[in-house]
Design an enzyme around this catalytic site. Structure first.
Site: not given
Ligand code: HSE
Length: 328
Positions: A138, A193, A196, A207, A211
């Site tokens: 997290v 980059g 996900e 996502d 978390k």
């Molecule tokens: N894809 C996630 C974000 C990466 O953009 O926060 C970290 O978990």
């Protein structure tokens, strides 16, 4: 302390490089990527294996599987940083179980196992007298778990609000500042980059919701799952909606919130004032905790990145080294 490192993607590389570079008393004795493995109880030559990975695409012996490293290597703590599967949690959950069954500590950045099998895995670690730590799952480098466990020990956590997805925060920032469309901003975020592998996990709020599940279960000892989160992403937001918010001196952010007294567990785009502590630009993450004694505390920092995530993993490893002194 001896470490077996599973996964040599961006996070795994960061962990390996930092352990090799810093004199922390940590030695990597087992290493596995998806195609190969390596073991040496005296310590592996990490720079050589990383170079091998760069040149050939795999780090070690193709005949040595990840599970053979987990069950056969001589180590005290498993660092599990293989890719996340948020639907099944596998193969990472199996890797973690196998290490815990050997009474090895586990440190992971993997959101799948933690959001799907938190209670089972914690019970297994407890029964076997070892630690299962997951600071890196997290908000990347932000030491939220350590803060909850130590700095705020004794406080009752009444609510939490967070910006837990850097990709969405970046997209919203770019849409508001440059008038980019959602698709243009997402393309930029992918190029950086940060998104996900399947960016729908970011933009649909999944996502951030995963978390939130990990945080809620940690703080309140619940067993909530992804399906319990009321989740709306930013994928349907238009530049007009952002412009309207701007006209009112506000902006839009994807906010994850957990407020037990109101039975709220939600991820959604919210219109908030620009001077709110959870409004900032770019890919940062932030969390506000509402507590009974400390009142409100906001933590802000980098939510992803190779070395940033390695920072959280090393924090967990060094905590284990100190806490289990003599054993690990
Ligand atoms: N894809 C996630 C974000 C990466 O953009 O926060 C970290 O978990």
């Amino acid at each position: 302390m001896k470490i077996a490192l599973i996964g040599l993607g961006s996070v795994g590389r960061g962990v390996a490089e930092m352990i090799a570079r810093k004199d922390l008393g940590l030695t990597i004795t087992g290493l596995a990527d998806s195609k190969s493995g390596a073991m040496d109880p005296k310590g592996l030559d990490i720079p050589a294996l990383l170079l091998n990975k760069k040149k050939t695409g795999s780090c070690g012996d193709p005949k040595l599987s990840t599970m053979e490293v987990i069950t056969g290597a001589d180590y005290d703590a498993l660092v599990e940083v293989s890719p996340t599967n948020a639907i099944t949690g596998e193969p990472a959950t199996g890797y973690i179980r196998a290490a815990l069954a050997r009474k090895k500590h586990v440190v992971t950045s993997n959101k799948g196992p933690l959001s799907l099998a938190y209670k089972e895995l914690m019970a297994m670690a407890h029964k076997n007298g070892v630690a299962l730590r997951y600071e890196a799952t997290v908000a990347g480098a932000i030491p939220i778990m350590h803060t909850l466990e130590h700095g705020l020990a004794g406080n009752e956590i009444l609510a939490l609000y967070g910006v837990l997805n850097g990709t969405c925060n970046y997209i919203l920032t770019r849409m508001a500042a440059e008038g980019l469309t959602y698709e243009q901003a997402l393309m930029e975020a992918r190029e950086m980059g940060y998104a996900e592998a399947d960016p729908s996990y970011d933009v649909k709020g999944i996502d951030a919701a995963i978390k939130l599940v990990i945080l809620a279960n940690t703080i309140w000892g619940t067993d909530v799952r992804l399906k319990d989160v009321d989740c709306t992403g930013i994928d349907l937001l238009t530049p007009d909606a952002l412009r309207l918010a701007e006209d009112e001196g506000c902006t839009i952010r994807l906010i994850a919130e957990a407020i037990p007294r109101k039975h709220i567990l939600r991820v959604s785009p919210r219109i908030i004032e620009k001077n709110h502590p959870l409004v900032f630009d770019g890919t940062l993450n932030a969390l506000t905790l509402e507590t009974d004694m400390a009142k409100e505390i906001t933590l802000i920092g980098r939510g992803a990145g190779s070395i940033e995530t390695a920072s959280a993993i090393l924090g967990d490893l060094l905590y284990i080294r100190d806490r289990y002194d003599g054993r690990a």
